[in-house]
Design a protein around this motif. Structure first.
Motif, mmCIF file in Angstrom:
data_model
loop_
_atom_site.group_PDB
_atom_site.id
_atom_site.type_symbol
_atom_site.label_atom_id
_atom_site.label_comp_id
_atom_site.label_asym_id
_atom_site.label_seq_id
_atom_site.Cartn_x
_atom_site.Cartn_y
_atom_site.Cartn_z
ATOM 1 N N SER A 113 1.036 -1.122 0.090
ATOM 2 C CA SER A 113 0.293 -0.010 0.267
ATOM 3 C C SER A 113 0.834 1.422 0.442
ATOM 4 N N GLY A 114 2.177 1.225 0.052
ATOM 5 C CA GLY A 114 3.069 2.211 0.000
ATOM 6 C C GLY A 114 3.423 2.993 1.402
ATOM 7 N N LYS A 115 3.093 2.423 2.683
ATOM 8 C CA LYS A 115 3.141 2.543 3.452
ATOM 9 C C LYS A 115 4.840 2.056 4.212
ATOM 10 N N THR A 116 5.233 2.717 5.223
ATOM 11 C CA THR A 116 6.580 2.667 5.554
ATOM 12 C C THR A 116 5.676 1.424 7.110
ATOM 13 N N PRO A 117 6.352 0.541 7.339
ATOM 14 C CA PRO A 117 6.054 -0.677 7.982
ATOM 15 C C PRO A 117 5.914 0.377 9.980
ATOM 16 N N LYS A 118 7.135 0.669 10.076
ATOM 17 C CA LYS A 118 7.793 0.627 11.551
ATOM 18 C C LYS A 118 6.739 2.348 11.580
ATOM 19 N N GLU A 119 6.353 3.712 11.004
ATOM 20 C CA GLU A 119 5.697 4.767 10.796
ATOM 21 C C GLU A 119 4.258 4.194 10.453
ATOM 22 N N ALA A 120 3.907 3.321 10.331
ATOM 23 C CA ALA A 120 1.924 3.308 10.185
ATOM 24 C C ALA A 120 1.706 2.713 11.502
ATOM 25 N N LYS A 121 0.485 2.879 11.408
ATOM 26 C CA LYS A 121 -0.799 3.229 13.115
ATOM 27 C C LYS A 121 -1.322 1.438 12.564
ATOM 28 N N VAL A 122 -0.948 0.818 13.469
ATOM 29 C CA VAL A 122 -1.589 -0.432 13.448
ATOM 30 C C VAL A 122 -2.678 -0.995 14.491
ATOM 31 N N VAL A 123 -3.720 -1.188 13.981
ATOM 32 C CA VAL A 123 -4.524 -0.886 15.610
ATOM 33 C C VAL A 123 -5.315 -2.355 15.461
#
Length: 439
Positions: free
Chosen positions: A312-322
């Protein structure tokens, strides 16, 4: 007059040792008919019960408040009972070997307060032989009494399903066994006081011990099969639930689904069987393989989350996972051996500290056991990815619009929804254009 008759006449008492998810429903049921002493060595838990609070949610606050049971953390009160039921946890160690410390500790406590003419029945799940080879000698040593002359031992495996308000204690056939079959009928009579479904008299305690371990191992293996299929179907680009829906149209389909397998029974009991089998020189193949598959699912789901974020084009460690849900299953506050932890630990390896929301779980336990700070669902926002890990009612019933409110302001195809339990309406999310995946 038999001990059963004396109990019915309220001349003798029953004690429940261990007032958790298993012990409490049994104690409450017996207390409606006879005199019961409820003992637990956890003082804080006893204080909650004395205040009328059911932290297990198994019987409810009202049942606690109305019961005639005597709650105590004083082991000497056990001397006033002659029929003792031990219902303490039987977890595993880090190396997957049985941890019998709760059982041996409870045995020591009961033994120190055992009087002549008593019957001690174990409900804790163990591998065949533990009651005879470990518990009986401990009782004799702690009490100074002689088994077979001064007291009798029985084994009756617990079959309570935490959070299940349909298949309750009263409606589940109770397996009973005795160290001396001359007392088997008496033990059965005592349980028949509360078990409407009746009892099954096992030929020996080892048979009863084995039955419990095997019934949970059977479920574990069947779920492992479905999990293995899910792993392969994911590579094939096939939706597992679609396959299951088609398969379940046949009359003899078993109805198992893939998922996380934790808790204090299915995720633990097979290791007790494997341990004793290996002690006897047999290396378990099917059961061990099933455990390996089921224990790997948390990491697989976490890796799927990472892949979805990257694509999805996101940087994993900058993404918010809930993560929605922490308990080991829906409808219970029990967080013991929750495999949601495996998802959390794997995400942490990628530098992601997920937010976790679960109104059923106790915040202090979540912090103590998993180092997780629970977030109220009302405070969840700005998510890149929602992981429906436990099918609590409030999550199952969440409409697409409600879920959407928890996300950042993103195009829908960048909003990732992970449905671990396959309980969401896939079509609704697909029509709305979400990046949706289910196990």
């Amino acid at each position: 007059m038999s001990l059963y008759e004396k109990i019915m006449n309220k001349e003798e008492k029953i004690s429940l040792v261990g007032l958790g998810y298993v012990g409490m429903p049994i104690a409450i049921a017996f207390a409606k008919q006879v005199e019961v002493i409820g003992y637990d060595n956890n003082t804080a838990k006893i204080e909650q019960y004395l205040q009328g609070v059911d932290s297990t949610l198994e019987v409810g606050d009202q049942a606690i408040q109305e019961t005639s049971m005597e709650f105590t953390d004083d082991p000497s009160r056990l001397r006033d009972a002659k029929f003792h039921i031990i219902a303490v946890p039987t977890p595993i160690n880090q190396d997957k070997t049985p941890n019998l410390t709760p059982v041996t500790s409870a045995t020591q406590t009961v033994g120190e307060n055992l009087v002549k003419g008593s019957i001690v029945v174990y409900e804790s799940t163990v591998y065949p032989g533990v009651t005879e080879d470990i518990c009986i000698p401990l009782l004799e040593e702690a009490s100074g009494l002689t088994h077979g002359e001064d007291f009798i031992v029985g084994y009756s495996p617990e079959r309570i399903n935490p959070g299940d308000k349909v298949n309750t204690l009263e409606k589940i056939v109770k397996i009973v066994s005795a160290s001396d079959n001359a007392y088997l009928d008496e033990i059965a009579q005592v349980y028949e006081i509360v078990v409407e479904a009746g009892v099954h008299k096992a030929s020996s305690m080892k048979v009863a011990e084995a039955a419990k371990v095997v019934e949970n191992s059977q479920r574990d293996i069947n779920i492992a099969f479905m999990n293995e299929l899910a792993l392969v179907f994911d590579r094939m680009g096939i939706d597992s639930q679609d396959v299951i829906d088609a398969m379940d149209t046949k009359w003899n389909a078993l109805g198992f689904t893939p998922g996380l397998v934790g808790g204090h029974c299915i995720g633990v009991d097979p290791y007790y069987f494997v341990y004793e089998a290996e002690n006897l020189g047999y290396h378990s193949q099917i059961i061990s393989a099933g455990r390996e598959i089921n224990d790997s699912m948390g990491e697989f789901i976490a890796d799927k989350i990472i892949k979805k974020l990257v694509v999805s084009g996101k940087t994993p460690k900058e993404a918010k996972v809930v993560i929605l849900g922490l308990t080991f299953k829906e409808g219970t506050p029990d967080v013991r051996n929750s495999k949601v932890e495996d998802i959390i630990l794997r995400l942490r390896e990628y530098g992601i500290e997920p937010a976790v929301s679960d109104q059923w779980a106790d915040a202090e336990e979540a912090k103590e056991i998993y180092d997780v700070e629970l977030t109220d669902l009302e405070e969840v926002s700005e998510a890149d990815c929602l992981v429906f890990a436990v099918s609590h009612p409030e999550f199952k019933e969440m409409a697409v619009a409600e879920a959407d409110a928890l996300f950042k302001d993103l195009p829908n195809d960048e909003k990732i929804v992970i449905d671990v339990k396959s309980v969401l309406d896939k079509e609704s999310y697909a029509e709305a254009g979400y990046n949706f995946w289910r196990l």
